[in-house]
Design a protein around this motif. Structure first.
Motif, PDB file in Angstrom:
ATOM      1  N   UNK A  14       0.915  -4.383   1.159  1.00 17.72           N
ATOM      2  CA  UNK A  14       1.154  -5.504   0.256  1.00 17.72           C
ATOM      3  C   UNK A  14      -0.196  -5.961  -0.280  1.00 17.72           C
ATOM      4  N   UNK A  15      -0.282  -6.022  -1.588  1.00 11.94           N
ATOM      5  CA  UNK A  15      -1.516  -6.432  -2.260  1.00 11.94           C
ATOM      6  C   UNK A  15      -1.297  -7.776  -2.939  1.00 11.94           C
ATOM      7  N   UNK A  16      -2.283  -8.641  -2.861  1.00 12.00           N
ATOM      8  CA  UNK A  16      -2.276  -9.856  -3.671  1.00 12.00           C
ATOM      9  C   UNK A  16      -3.064  -9.547  -4.932  1.00 12.00           C
ATOM     10  N   UNK A  17      -2.431  -9.734  -6.074  1.00 14.38           N
ATOM     11  CA  UNK A  17      -3.067  -9.399  -7.352  1.00 14.38           C
ATOM     12  C   UNK A  17      -3.037 -10.623  -8.262  1.00 14.38           C
ATOM     13  N   UNK A  18      -3.943 -10.688  -9.213  1.00 14.03           N
ATOM     14  CA  UNK A  18      -3.920 -11.805 -10.156  1.00 14.03           C
ATOM     15  C   UNK A  18      -2.586 -11.840 -10.922  1.00 14.03           C
ATOM     16  N   UNK A  19      -2.138 -13.018 -11.236  1.00 14.67           N
ATOM     17  CA  UNK A  19      -0.846 -13.151 -11.925  1.00 14.67           C
ATOM     18  C   UNK A  19      -0.849 -12.487 -13.296  1.00 14.67           C
ATOM     19  N   UNK A  20      -2.035 -12.250 -13.869  1.00 10.33           N
ATOM     20  CA  UNK A  20      -2.093 -11.604 -15.191  1.00 10.33           C
ATOM     21  C   UNK A  20      -2.333 -10.093 -15.092  1.00 10.33           C
ATOM     22  N   UNK A  21      -2.296  -9.520 -13.883  1.00  6.28           N
ATOM     23  CA  UNK A  21      -2.489  -8.072 -13.713  1.00  6.28           C
ATOM     24  C   UNK A  21      -1.389  -7.322 -14.465  1.00  6.28           C
ATOM     25  N   UNK A  22      -1.741  -6.184 -15.050  1.00  5.68           N
ATOM     26  CA  UNK A  22      -0.826  -5.457 -15.918  1.00  5.68           C
ATOM     27  C   UNK A  22      -0.358  -4.107 -15.386  1.00  5.68           C
ATOM     28  N   UNK A  23      -1.205  -3.403 -14.605  1.00  2.00           N
ATOM     29  CA  UNK A  23      -0.934  -2.004 -14.307  1.00  2.00           C
ATOM     30  C   UNK A  23      -1.248  -1.660 -12.852  1.00  2.00           C
ATOM     31  N   UNK A  24      -0.285  -1.011 -12.181  1.00  2.00           N
ATOM     32  CA  UNK A  24      -0.472  -0.487 -10.837  1.00  2.00           C
ATOM     33  C   UNK A  24      -0.662   1.021 -10.945  1.00  2.00           C
ATOM     34  N   UNK A  25      -1.732   1.519 -10.346  1.00  2.00           N
ATOM     35  CA  UNK A  25      -2.039   2.956 -10.378  1.00  2.00           C
ATOM     36  C   UNK A  25      -2.150   3.467  -8.950  1.00  2.00           C
ATOM     37  N   UNK A  26      -1.515   4.615  -8.703  1.00  2.00           N
ATOM     38  CA  UNK A  26      -1.555   5.245  -7.386  1.00  2.00           C
ATOM     39  C   UNK A  26      -2.009   6.680  -7.586  1.00  2.00           C
ATOM     40  N   UNK A  27      -3.017   7.108  -6.812  1.00  2.00           N
ATOM     41  CA  UNK A  27      -3.449   8.504  -6.894  1.00  2.00           C
ATOM     42  C   UNK A  27      -3.484   9.108  -5.496  1.00  2.00           C
ATOM     43  N   UNK A  28      -3.222  10.421  -5.461  1.00  2.00           N
ATOM     44  CA  UNK A  28      -3.235  11.190  -4.220  1.00  2.00           C
ATOM     45  C   UNK A  28      -4.353  12.212  -4.387  1.00  2.00           C
ATOM     46  N   UNK A  29      -5.551  11.864  -3.915  1.00  2.00           N
ATOM     47  CA  UNK A  29      -6.725  12.702  -4.171  1.00  2.00           C
ATOM     48  C   UNK A  29      -6.652  14.046  -3.458  1.00  2.00           C
ATOM     49  N   UNK A  30      -5.901  14.130  -2.374  1.00  2.00           N
ATOM     50  CA  UNK A  30      -5.788  15.381  -1.630  1.00  2.00           C
ATOM     51  C   UNK A  30      -4.808  16.364  -2.268  1.00  2.00           C
ATOM     52  N   UNK A  31      -4.166  15.964  -3.332  1.00  2.00           N
ATOM     53  CA  UNK A  31      -3.244  16.844  -4.050  1.00  2.00           C
ATOM     54  C   UNK A  31      -3.719  17.016  -5.501  1.00  2.00           C
ATOM     55  N   UNK A  32      -4.994  17.350  -5.656  1.00  2.00           N
ATOM     56  CA  UNK A  32      -5.532  17.604  -6.988  1.00  2.00           C
ATOM     57  C   UNK A  32      -5.528  16.400  -7.900  1.00  2.00           C
ATOM     58  N   UNK A  33      -5.792  15.231  -7.334  1.00  2.00           N
ATOM     59  CA  UNK A  33      -5.789  13.981  -8.103  1.00  2.00           C
ATOM     60  C   UNK A  33      -4.448  13.698  -8.771  1.00  2.00           C
ATOM     61  N   UNK A  34      -3.363  14.040  -8.097  1.00  2.00           N
ATOM     62  CA  UNK A  34      -2.023  13.657  -8.546  1.00  2.00           C
ATOM     63  C   UNK A  34      -1.995  12.136  -8.677  1.00  2.00           C
ATOM     64  N   UNK A  35      -1.412  11.631  -9.756  1.00  2.00           N
ATOM     65  CA  UNK A  35      -1.405  10.182  -9.937  1.00  2.00           C
ATOM     66  C   UNK A  35      -0.202   9.722 -10.753  1.00  2.00           C
ATOM     67  N   UNK A  36       0.021   8.439 -10.680  1.00  2.00           N
ATOM     68  CA  UNK A  36       1.069   7.803 -11.467  1.00  2.00           C
ATOM     69  C   UNK A  36       0.699   6.350 -11.697  1.00  2.00           C
ATOM     70  N   UNK A  37       1.303   5.770 -12.702  1.00  2.00           N
ATOM     71  CA  UNK A  37       1.053   4.361 -12.983  1.00  2.00           C
ATOM     72  C   UNK A  37       2.319   3.727 -13.511  1.00  2.00           C
ATOM     73  N   UNK A  38       2.377   2.417 -13.318  1.00  2.00           N
ATOM     74  CA  UNK A  38       3.554   1.677 -13.742  1.00  2.00           C
ATOM     75  C   UNK A  38       3.122   0.268 -14.132  1.00  2.00           C
ATOM     76  N   UNK A  39       3.780  -0.264 -15.148  1.00  2.00           N
ATOM     77  CA  UNK A  39       3.498  -1.633 -15.585  1.00  2.00           C
ATOM     78  C   UNK A  39       4.018  -2.611 -14.543  1.00  2.00           C
ATOM     79  N   UNK A  40       3.247  -3.657 -14.285  1.00  2.00           N
ATOM     80  CA  UNK A  40       3.660  -4.684 -13.337  1.00  2.00           C
ATOM     81  C   UNK A  40       4.540  -5.713 -14.040  1.00  2.00           C
TER      82      UNK A  40
END
Length: 106
Positions: free
Chosen positions: A52-78
């Motif tokens: 669980x992350x506390x983020x600023x109320x105006x934060x826009x984008x969550x990004x998740x990367x898996x560096x051990x899988x060739x920098x596999x990543x995804x992002x989603x609007x908050x």
């Protein structure tokens, strides 16, 4: 969810299927907020990790990367307010989805 102060909101991330001794980096609006190593899915629970992350109320984008899988990543609007996201690796692709907030495990 976690209590938070004015100007903040809570973002819960549940890492589910497909993780196998992976390093996970979680960023919000391009700034690294969390890093976890040796993340593996429990076959019994179908859960690798959660945070669980506390983020600023105006934060826009969550990004998740898996560096051990060739920098596999995804992002989603908050969305506005607190939120829960589910992350799974399916067919060699990182899937991020908005949860209901009622997800939980025994």
């Amino acid at each position: 969810m976690t209590s938070h102060g004015a100007g903040e909101r809570s973002v819960r991330l549940m890492l589910l299927d497909g993780f196998d001794n992976d390093e996970i980096v979680v960023s919000v609006d391009g700034l690294e907020r969390e890093r976890r190593s040796a993340v593996s899915t429990s076959l019994l629970l179908g859960l690798a990790d959660e945070m669980t992350l506390l983020v600023p109320s105006d934060a826009q984008l969550l990004q998740v990367s898996v560096s051990t899988k060739g920098n596999m990543s995804g992002e989603v609007a908050l969305p506005e307010g607190d939120a829960t996201f589910l992350a799974s690796i399916l067919s060699e692709d990182l899937q991020l989805a908005l949860g209901t907030g009622r997800e939980g495990f025994m």
